[in-house]
Design a protein around this motif. Structure first.
Motif: not given
Lengths: 278, 263
Positions: B169-181
């Protein structure tokens, strides 16, 4: 054209790829930092397991490794893997799949060199931002345990040389894997497969010395051992004299072998590229 | 709800068709996850060739915990793998818009869209290992045990899925959150071994903060040690429920904050 001019042209051509590599690495630094943290996580999981193993074994050593050796081994082999790992498999695979590899083919450049120089940009950043700090951390840890500085510059230089060989070998080995995209669409699966094979056979999970003797011998002859086990053993001073020469000779041998394999596969694959290119 | 199942069936049927088309790819995927697990099991086995017990756990007890950990992980992998794509590319490429234009809950649509057969490599390894360890340890499986097992797997899966929803869901703000996930997902590695081998802070984190301890170790102690399952199911269930509510809330917030990255 004189030799000097040729050299300049070479640097100008491929230097552009290196610059692009640095810029991309900076642009995607978040990605890179997160993967690094992930690696460190993994190291700590393993650290706790080994700690439990040493405590349970009752004696100070486990298969001729002390706990200090183990910690040094763990962090060094993982940072070596992190350094020698390359994205080229995935990058090439994707380019083959979506056809954008033609952008490289229509230019008067060597495809493999363009990837290599691109990655050099990325790797120089890895070297300065995480590789050396981890080495320093390991040395501080060793100092804390032993009470004196045990840093050997000669060994360190051999280690660096060996690691460069490891990287080049990893690059050509991955290139061959990347060309598999001509036959398979599931690159993600292939990458996981490659990762676990390399991790296992290179000794990143269990030091190769822990296997039965005959298995250790076979594994250390395989190309995977040259990827991280050899430089780490050199750093730890477990390889000296003849062993050292043999291990590094083997690295060179596999590098040359995979260099030629990648050329052959590429030549053959190029004929098929017409089918997939978009 | 009935409509949901009908749609899901349609999607899965489509997936089977694809599977038949790309058989080799499926085999590569499943095989790669299988081999990945086998190397880890070999690691455990080599360690136990040299020591009788690890922090008081026998070889088969460790196999049991390890095998258990693969069930929720594999199940989540099978069902919700598309969340990775959300986190890595879909939002960034601007492809997320399509989920918002369909007459179906976007999260359900994302999840339904991919049925990841690769996960069978993990799941099957988990079942085989668990069965093998259970036979060696002489664990009795009656109706109560099976019920506890199923509940624990559901709780574990929910923990995995919630973590994935939350960070995708973070990607909805920051566009790319794959590495945090990736980082948070990787911390589930800690859960494959007894929680007792870790230092206090790590133990606390994987029990109460990122509760991966409940995806394998805590429920396993009921089977291998005869501990009461109340802690594993009660606290674990509570942790999973809280995590799930938080992740859904964050996801919905993300949807309202979402601005397309499309060009």
């Amino acid at each position: 054209m004189s030799k000097r001019l040729q050299k300049n042209k070479f640097l100008k051509t491929y230097g552009a790829f290196t610059r692009a590599g640095v810029m991309d690495a900076v642009a995607y630094k978040m990605n890179f930092i997160c993967f690094f943290i992930g690696e460190i996580f993994y190291c700590f999981v393993m650290y706790f397991i080994w700690k439990a193993v040493f405590e349970s074994s009752g004696s100070g050593t486990f298969m001729s490794f002390s706990m200090t050796d183990m910690v040094v081994y763990l962090f060094l082999s993982n940072i070596t893997m992190f350094f020698t790992d390359t994205d080229s498999t995935y990058a090439i695979g994707e380019e083959i799949k979506d056809g954008s590899i033609v952008m490289r083919l229509i230019k008067p450049i060597q495809v493999d060199l363009s990837y290599l120089f691109y990655e050099l940009g990325n790797k120089s950043l890895v070297m300065s931002t995480v590789f050396f700090p981890v080495i320093i951390g390991v040395e501080i840890y060793k100092y804390n345990v032993a009470g004196h500085i045990a840093f050997d510059i000669g060994k360190f230089l051999l280690f660096m040389l060996s690691i460069i060989l490891s990287y080049l070998l990893a690059f050509y080995l991955n290139l061959v894997f990347g060309y598999m995209a001509f036959f398979l669409m599931n690159l993600w699966g292939l990458n996981i497969l490659k990762g676990s094979i390399i991790k296992f056979f290179s000794g990143a999970i269990i030091p190769l010395a822990f296997f039965p003797e005959i298995v250790t011998k076979i594994f250390s002859l395989m190309p995977f051992a040259s990827l991280s086990y050899t430089p780490v053993m050199i750093y730890m001073g477990k390889y000296t004299g003849k062993d050292l020469l043999f291990a590094m000779g083997l690295q060179v041998f596999w590098l040359v072998a995979f260099f030629f394999i990648s050329k052959v596969v590429w030549k053959w694959a190029q004929k098929r590229i017409l089918v997939q290119g978009g | 709800m009935r409509r949901f199942f009908r749609l899901y069936k349609t999607f899965v049927v489509q997936y089977f068709k694809q599977l038949m088309e790309y058989r080799i790819d499926f085999l590569t995927g499943a095989l790669s996850f299988l081999i990945n697990q086998l190397t880890n099991i070999l690691f455990i086995s080599i360690i136990f060739d040299n020591i009788p017990a690890l922090s008081g756990f026998s070889r088969y007890e460790i196999y049991f915990i390890y095998g258990f950990s693969l069930l929720p992980k594999g199940l989540d992998h099978l069902l919700t793998d598309n969340l990775w794509k959300i986190a890595y590319f879909i939002v960034r490429k601007g492809d997320f818009d399509k989920y918002l234009t369909r007459p179906i809950n976007p999260l359900l649509h994302v999840i339904m869209e991919l049925f990841q057969f690769d996960a069978l490599g993990e799941f099957v390894t988990g079942i085989v290992l668990l069965t093998y360890a259970s036979i060696k340890l002489d664990i009795y499986f009656g109706p109560v045990q099976i019920l506890v097992l199923l509940l624990a797997i559901i709780i574990g899966t929910l923990i995995f899925t919630s973590i994935k929803i939350l960070f995708a869901a973070l990607a909805l703000w920051i566009k790319r959150s794959g590495s945090i996930l990736q980082i948070f997902y990787m911390s589930s590695d800690f859960a494959r071994y007894p929680v007792t081998i870790y230092s206090k802070p790590v133990k606390f984190i994987i029990t109460y903060i990122i509760p991966f301890g409940f995806t394998a170790y805590y429920p396993s102690t009921y089977f291998i040690r005869g501990n009461s399952p109340l802690f594993a199911l009660g606290i674990g269930g509570l942790a999973a429920a809280i995590l799930f509510i938080v992740s859904i809330t964050v996801w919905n917030r993300g949807l309202s904050a979402y601005e397309s990255a499309g060009s």
